[in-house]
Design a protein around this motif. Sequence first.
Motif, PDB file in Angstrom:
ATOM      1  N   THR A 179       0.819  -1.208   0.000  1.00  0.00           N
ATOM      2  CA  THR A 179       0.000   0.000   0.000  1.00  0.00           C
ATOM      3  C   THR A 179       0.857   1.262   0.000  1.00  0.00           C
ATOM      4  O   THR A 179       0.391   2.317  -0.433  1.00  0.00           O
ATOM      5  N   ASP A 180       2.104   1.184   0.475  1.00  0.00           N
ATOM      6  CA  ASP A 180       3.005   2.340   0.386  1.00  0.00           C
ATOM      7  C   ASP A 180       3.871   2.274  -0.876  1.00  0.00           C
ATOM      8  O   ASP A 180       4.817   3.036  -1.017  1.00  0.00           O
ATOM      9  N   ILE A 181       3.562   1.366  -1.766  1.00  0.00           N
ATOM     10  CA  ILE A 181       4.180   1.147  -3.089  1.00  0.00           C
ATOM     11  C   ILE A 181       5.493   0.380  -3.004  1.00  0.00           C
ATOM     12  O   ILE A 181       5.661  -0.653  -3.646  1.00  0.00           O
ATOM     13  N   PHE A 218      -5.977  -1.016  -7.206  1.00  0.00           N
ATOM     14  CA  PHE A 218      -4.873  -0.736  -6.283  1.00  0.00           C
ATOM     15  C   PHE A 218      -5.159   0.588  -5.595  1.00  0.00           C
ATOM     16  O   PHE A 218      -5.480   1.580  -6.257  1.00  0.00           O
ATOM     17  N   GLU A 219      -5.022   0.614  -4.265  1.00  0.00           N
ATOM     18  CA  GLU A 219      -5.342   1.811  -3.487  1.00  0.00           C
ATOM     19  C   GLU A 219      -4.087   2.376  -2.819  1.00  0.00           C
ATOM     20  O   GLU A 219      -3.306   1.646  -2.203  1.00  0.00           O
ATOM     21  N   LYS A 236       5.530  15.786  -2.119  1.00  0.00           N
ATOM     22  CA  LYS A 236       6.518  15.550  -3.172  1.00  0.00           C
ATOM     23  C   LYS A 236       6.902  14.080  -3.218  1.00  0.00           C
ATOM     24  O   LYS A 236       6.993  13.481  -4.302  1.00  0.00           O
ATOM     25  N   HIS A 237       7.122  13.496  -2.047  1.00  0.00           N
ATOM     26  CA  HIS A 237       7.476  12.079  -1.984  1.00  0.00           C
ATOM     27  C   HIS A 237       6.354  11.224  -2.566  1.00  0.00           C
ATOM     28  O   HIS A 237       6.612  10.295  -3.346  1.00  0.00           O
ATOM     29  N   CYS A 238       5.104  11.530  -2.199  1.00  0.00           N
ATOM     30  CA  CYS A 238       3.962  10.776  -2.717  1.00  0.00           C
ATOM     31  C   CYS A 238       3.882  10.869  -4.239  1.00  0.00           C
ATOM     32  O   CYS A 238       3.635   9.865  -4.924  1.00  0.00           O
TER      33      CYS A 238
END
Length: 314
Positions: A179-181, A218-219, A236-238
Amino acid sequence: MTRPATIDTSPRVLLIFLDGVGIGVRDASRNPLFASPPLFLQELLDGNLPSLRSRDYEGSDALYLPLNARLGVKGLPQSGTGQSALYTGLNTARMIGQHFGPYIYSTLKPVVAQHSIFARLRNAMPQRPAALANAFPQRFFDYLEGPRKRMVAGMYAALTSDIPFRDIRSLKAGTSVSTDITAERWPHIGHPDAPVITPREAGAVLARVADEHAFTLFEYFMTDKAGHEQSFERAKHCLEQFDGLLRGVYETVDLRRTLVLVTSDHGNMEELSIKTHTRNPVPLFAFGNRKGFDFAAMQSLTDLVPEICRYVQC
């Protein structure tokens, strides 16, 4: 890039959900989309990004357009009703007379269970499976075994439609995405052996999952957290993580067969001058197999699922 020959030509949909991302002003001091423009997304859209002055664009490879998240109900849009409306095609905010979140309002649980896209696909075309591509740590499964069942709409829709929840084993096997990729948080939540990968690699994994299912969801929820924190650094990170994921999807997925959609439930991160959600429309991005999908019919959150179902012939 050369694509492999495809035998089964039935269409597929990959839906990437970003929590709390609306269409905002073109102002780098308020909107991180213009403070830190995602490089691949810009490339895909010929240098264009959505703003309140440029709400729609269609190019040769991709398009974006706005979706109304207010749903004709006063107040600030919220996740519980926004996501349940998005995943069912029903105006759940109007059903209860208010915006509600972050979890599903109790009386909306049977609505989501009966009318979600997962339920509709299961009932109409059980031979063509659907997937929730997110991987969940063990503590999530422990929570499911406990007395409290507060859940966001997508997870609840999957649970009530018998869509398998993927775990650390699938993460290691490369058949799910954290979920955090990148899974960089997993060593801190009880899984020190979790494989940490790049966003681009995660996108390739997600594309391969989508290649095997009629519909894949995908969430990604970190964008809403960045908005509430009013953090340009986190935003920015996201955006960098999402952009890398999107690049990996684009490079790997069968673009001739799969339609990739990206959207949200309400505005938030696009306006970091405030901590709350916004009343802004949310963007719908699309690339891949757009043929036959009625984008002209996309006006609000409730329009997406009915059209996806028609598109995949469920």
